[in-house]
Design an enzyme around this catalytic site. Structure first.
Site, PDB file in Angstrom:
ATOM      1  CB  ILE A   1      -0.960  -0.012   1.209  1.00 29.88           C
ATOM      2  CG1 ILE A   1      -1.862   1.222   1.219  1.00 29.88           C
ATOM      3  CG2 ILE A   1      -0.223  -0.145   2.529  1.00 29.88           C
ATOM      4  CD1 ILE A   1      -2.951   1.175   2.287  1.00 29.88           C
ATOM      5  CB  SER A   2       1.413   3.878  -2.503  1.00 31.07           C
ATOM      6  OG  SER A   2       1.669   3.016  -3.584  1.00 31.07           O
ATOM      7  CD  GLN A   3       5.625   8.787   0.743  1.00 28.55           C
ATOM      8  OE1 GLN A   3       6.180   8.324  -0.251  1.00 28.55           O
ATOM      9  NE2 GLN A   3       6.042   9.878   1.344  1.00 28.55           N
TER      10      GLN A   3
END
Length: 212
Positions: A63-65
């Protein structure tokens, strides 16, 4: 929505997103509405769930920043009612944010386990109605739902898949990371005369998974 979760969400929005130049209130409101802790692995602390970094979610995916997710949504220029294709739905977090903004989302995920979990979380949060989840290889997009006002990739292909820009509506935008070792975030906009490609900034994403 408990007080600690709400406080963590507010700190994320204020310090990681608004402070870095994302000012679209629809985006900020969506980040306030969607509890990020629901989309990370069980047992993840609240501080880690809302930290300024990506997190592994299984299957070699992340899950991206938060800021990068916000930046990509901002670059899409999405309005309520727009049809958006997300390739690499992963945890479902970005689809949830787009749904909270009123977009109609087709979210394609090649890894069935991730897609099923994302569907359960979206259902739990009441955000599933605007999201059509598809278990498939989204490298070439999803033509049954085209044309799209926006297309966003949550993982990086080595080069822009040839068929994706063609699934944009006129004026639509494709936002994606591109590259193997050295990657950059790019925006491709469909105009009445062709496609306009604009580089944004260097990024680092997991490779886009394809079926063998």
């Amino acid at each position: 929505m408990n007080d600690r979760s709400l406080a963590a969400r507010r700190a994320m929005v204020d310090r990681q997103i608004r402070a870095r130049g994302i000012t679209d209130e629809a985006i900020l409101d969506a980040f306030m509405k969607v509890p990020r802790e629901e989309f990370v692995p069980p047992g993840t602390s609240l501080s880690s769930a809302y930290g300024d970094h990506p997190l592994p979610i299984g299957g070699g995916q992340t899950i991206s920043q938060p800021f990068i997710v916000a930046l990509m949504v901002d670059l899409l220029h999405v309005s309520a009612g727009d049809r958006v294709l997300e390739v690499g739905a992963g945890s479902g977090y970005q689809a949830a944010l787009l749904s909270a903004m009123g977009a109609r989302v087709v979210a394609v995920e090649v890894l069935e386990k991730l897609a099923l979990r994302a569907g359960r979380v979206l259902e739990k949060l009441g955000l599933r109605d605007n999201v059509h989840l598809v278990v498939a290889d989204g490298y070439s997009g999803w033509s049954p739902g085209a044309p799209y006002q926006g297309i966003v990739l949550a993982a990086a292909p080595a080069e822009v898949p040839r068929g994706l820009p063609r699934q944009l509506a006129e004026g639509g935008r494709l936002v994606l990371p591109v590259g193997r070792v050295f990657q950059e975030l790019v925006v491709i906009r469909r105009t009445d005369t062709g496609f306009l490609r604009t580089p944004v900034e260097p990024v680092r994403f997991v490779p886009l998974v394809r079926r063998d």
